[in-house]
Design a protein around this motif. Sequence first.
Motif: not given
Length: 290
Positions: A21-29, A154-165, A170-177
């Motif tokens: 559900y988290g992957y499908l909806n971009g939400k953290i358990y 942490c590359p694991s956080g980027t791969l498994f956390g940031a990129i899927p989120l 969409e709201s997170l994509r607008s805040r990429i820096g």
Amino acid sequence: MKKLRLTVQLIFTIFTNGYAYGYLNGKIYQGSLKYACVPGLNCYSCPGAIASCPIGALQALLNQRGFKIPFGALGFFFIFGSIFGRFVCGWLCPFGLVQDLLHKIPFPNKRKRLPMHNILKYGKYAVFIFLVCIGSMILFGGFAKIPAFCKYLCPSGTLFGAIPLISANESLRSRIGGLFFWKFGILLLILILSIKVYRPFCQYLCPLGAIYGWFNRFSLVQIYHEKEQCISCMSCEKACPVALSVSEISTSPECIRCGRCVEACSKGCLHFSGRRNFVIEEVGRNPDIR
């Protein structure tokens, strides 16, 4: 051994990061299981993670106002370290699995180590001391302390956390820096390097590997070497993905206990053994130490 290890890695990764559900909806358990840690790197912010990362938990405790000894995290490391040592890295870490799979890609002149390995291997201890510990206690962003390792490396956080989120939200994509692109660059470098060099993040940067490595000499799970039957064919050393000598296998902080040496030994001189069995066997072969 290779098939068994790969199966365990896949099952553990799916089990600990299986919140679909988290992957499908971009939400953290954020359920009660997040109060528990899994032994390997497992980003809290990964939308599929059902539990927390021990390094993240340590930083969260160090982020508290005033200095308090993080007994909870230290106890966790002591329990898993004293039982498994770096067996956790070899069998139970999702980001270790990613590096293993990438290293299977055909590429000319693969390497087990980077040049200047004997110096670079201390990088993971530097990351643990300066980012995980000191950085998390003294760096501030606004009025809050910063979990420095998670935020800046942490590359694991980027791969498994940031990129899927970012992909699902969409709201997170607008805040990429710039910080995201910095960490994405680190991730990309490690992933590309993993094709040529075996587990570069684990060997040179992982603070969790640094912690578990301290327990390798006395942890319960060991790879036992029966010296009396050994014919010094060096098959184990050739098979070792991190280029350890037979005397360093299992006891070296660099050994992830992947089991390749056990599989390569034609005489069965190497095998996994619990500490209790190790002591009993050693006493049986050497009555003088009774």
